[in-house]
Enzyme design. Structure first.
Site, PDB file in Angstrom:
ATOM      1  N   ASP A  96      -6.059 -12.314  -2.230  1.00 49.27           N
ATOM      2  CA  ASP A  96      -5.624 -11.124  -1.806  1.00 49.27           C
ATOM      3  C   ASP A  96      -4.375 -10.889  -2.498  1.00 49.27           C
ATOM      4  O   ASP A  96      -3.352 -11.490  -2.602  1.00 49.27           O
ATOM      5  CB  ASP A  96      -5.057 -11.104  -0.242  1.00 49.27           C
ATOM      6  CG  ASP A  96      -4.442 -10.180   0.181  1.00 49.27           C
ATOM      7  OD1 ASP A  96      -5.007  -9.050   0.841  1.00 49.27           O
ATOM      8  OD2 ASP A  96      -3.164  -9.888  -0.026  1.00 49.27           O
TER       9      ASP A  96
ATOM     10  N   TYR B 233       3.019  -6.553  -5.850  1.00 47.81           N
ATOM     11  CA  TYR B 233       3.265  -7.837  -6.191  1.00 47.81           C
ATOM     12  C   TYR B 233       3.523  -8.208  -7.569  1.00 47.81           C
ATOM     13  O   TYR B 233       4.093  -9.095  -7.979  1.00 47.81           O
ATOM     14  CB  TYR B 233       2.069  -8.644  -5.793  1.00 47.81           C
ATOM     15  CG  TYR B 233       1.762  -8.846  -4.224  1.00 47.81           C
ATOM     16  CD1 TYR B 233       2.703  -8.131  -3.429  1.00 47.81           C
ATOM     17  CD2 TYR B 233       0.748  -9.512  -3.682  1.00 47.81           C
ATOM     18  CE1 TYR B 233       2.360  -8.010  -2.082  1.00 47.81           C
ATOM     19  CE2 TYR B 233       0.428  -9.427  -2.466  1.00 47.81           C
ATOM     20  CZ  TYR B 233       1.066  -8.721  -1.561  1.00 47.81           C
ATOM     21  OH  TYR B 233       0.916  -8.664  -0.227  1.00 47.81           O
TER      22      TYR B 233
ATOM     23  N   LYS C 213      -4.109  -3.478  -3.025  1.00 51.40           N
ATOM     24  CA  LYS C 213      -3.347  -2.751  -2.168  1.00 51.40           C
ATOM     25  C   LYS C 213      -2.499  -1.472  -2.885  1.00 51.40           C
ATOM     26  O   LYS C 213      -1.989  -1.831  -3.905  1.00 51.40           O
ATOM     27  CB  LYS C 213      -2.288  -3.512  -1.216  1.00 51.40           C
ATOM     28  CG  LYS C 213      -2.857  -4.428  -0.292  1.00 51.40           C
ATOM     29  CD  LYS C 213      -1.894  -5.115   0.413  1.00 51.40           C
ATOM     30  CE  LYS C 213      -2.483  -6.603   1.093  1.00 51.40           C
ATOM     31  NZ  LYS C 213      -2.118  -7.492  -0.126  1.00 51.40           N
TER      32      LYS C 213
ATOM     33  N   HIS D  30      -1.140   0.144   1.513  1.00 52.28           N
ATOM     34  CA  HIS D  30      -0.069  -1.132   1.929  1.00 52.28           C
ATOM     35  C   HIS D  30       0.595  -0.834   3.209  1.00 52.28           C
ATOM     36  O   HIS D  30       0.853  -1.731   3.965  1.00 52.28           O
ATOM     37  CB  HIS D  30       0.626  -1.352   0.711  1.00 52.28           C
ATOM     38  CG  HIS D  30       1.140  -2.811   0.436  1.00 52.28           C
ATOM     39  ND1 HIS D  30       1.185  -3.384  -0.668  1.00 52.28           N
ATOM     40  CD2 HIS D  30       1.311  -3.676   1.562  1.00 52.28           C
ATOM     41  CE1 HIS D  30       1.697  -4.665  -0.217  1.00 52.28           C
ATOM     42  NE2 HIS D  30       1.838  -4.815   0.804  1.00 52.28           N
TER      43      HIS D  30
END
Length: 274
Positions: free
Chosen positions: A46, A51, A76, A109
């Protein structure tokens, strides 16, 4: 090596019930962390655009030698990229960084309600699903009102809602809405970033089973039916987090951990984050 059970989503796609999260892992460290996870038996990874480590995930997947159909990859859509056309463009960017031709699960998200674009983004996810570029469409951090609006304005029900969920924030109202719509519950921060692992109730449950507090909490999630994505960069802990399928909590154990619910968030409030 542990065999991880799967959860069947509302469109028939199966997802491993325990996966590996890479939140806050720098891109340069991500490849090694994901490689450790794959070696330990994880097959669900994931990540998210925000990120900044999709490329690191992609490198680990490419170097693993595992067949694509053995892997379940989630990423996401970030808040700044919401809107129909922007979502499609952001997805292309994520896919290129991952080095894949499709992702298994794509999530919005955050709902960012003040921007009021999540229904437009959801239409884009419907197109990605219809085009076969994603195998399942879902959301993250959506509250009951956001889910109900999607249900009213769309024919596609999210396969997953990935939410902050741990013994200190058990989200019973939201989980009831998930059950109503057939949405799978996926827990991020399933260990509350370690904040609850010294709680007497959790320590006692762990000691009864000869496991660590973290393993006891992960087992609690699994028995509730949650999908979990614990995150670590430490190989020993990565292995420990997947070693949770050889014991079972009793009803009394489950109740003891359930008694820790206190509305404790470690992350933002989805109603106000924009």
């Amino acid at each position: 090596m542990s065999t991880v059970p799967t959860v069947t989503l509302n469109n028939g796609v199966t997802i491993p019930q325990l996966g590996f999260g890479v939140f806050q892992v720098p891109d340069g460290e991500t490849t090694a962390a994901v490689a450790s996870a794959l070696e330990a038996g994880y097959r669900s990874i994931d990540t998210a655009a925000v990120y900044g480590n999709e490329a690191g995930v992609g490198r680990a997947l490419a170097e693993s030698g595992l067949a694509r159909d053995e892997l379940f990859v989630t990423t996401k859509l970030w808040n700044a990229d919401q809107g129909y056309d922007a979502t499609l463009a952001a997805f292309d960017t994520s896919l290129a960084k991952l080095g894949l031709d499709h992702v298994d699960l794509y999530l919005i998200h955050w709902p960012t309600p003040a921007r009021d674009l999540y229904t437009d983004s959801w239409r884009a996810l419907e197109k990605l699903l219809a085009d076969g570029r994603i195998r399942a469409a879902g959301v993250s951090n959506f509250q009951p009102a956001h889910l109900r609006r999607l249900a009213e304005e769309s024919s596609l029900v999210p396969a997953v809602n990935q939410i902050e969920l741990h013994p200190g924030l058990q989200q019973s109202e939201l989980r009831a809405v998930h059950a109503e719509y057939g949405i799978a519950t996926e827990a991020w921060s399933p260990l509350a970033q370690g904040a609850l692992l010294n709680e007497e109730a959790i320590v006692a449950v762990a000691e009864r089973h000869g496991k660590t507090p973290a393993q006891a909490v992960l087992r609690w999630h699994l028995q509730l039916g949650n999908i979990v994505i614990p995150k670590s960069v430490t190989p020993a802990r990565i292995r420990q987090n997947i070693d949770v399928f050889d014991f079972e909590l009793s009803a009394a154990d489950m109740d003891a951990i359930a008694g820790l619910d206190r509305g404790m968030r470690t992350g933002p409030d989805p109603d106000t984050l924009n």
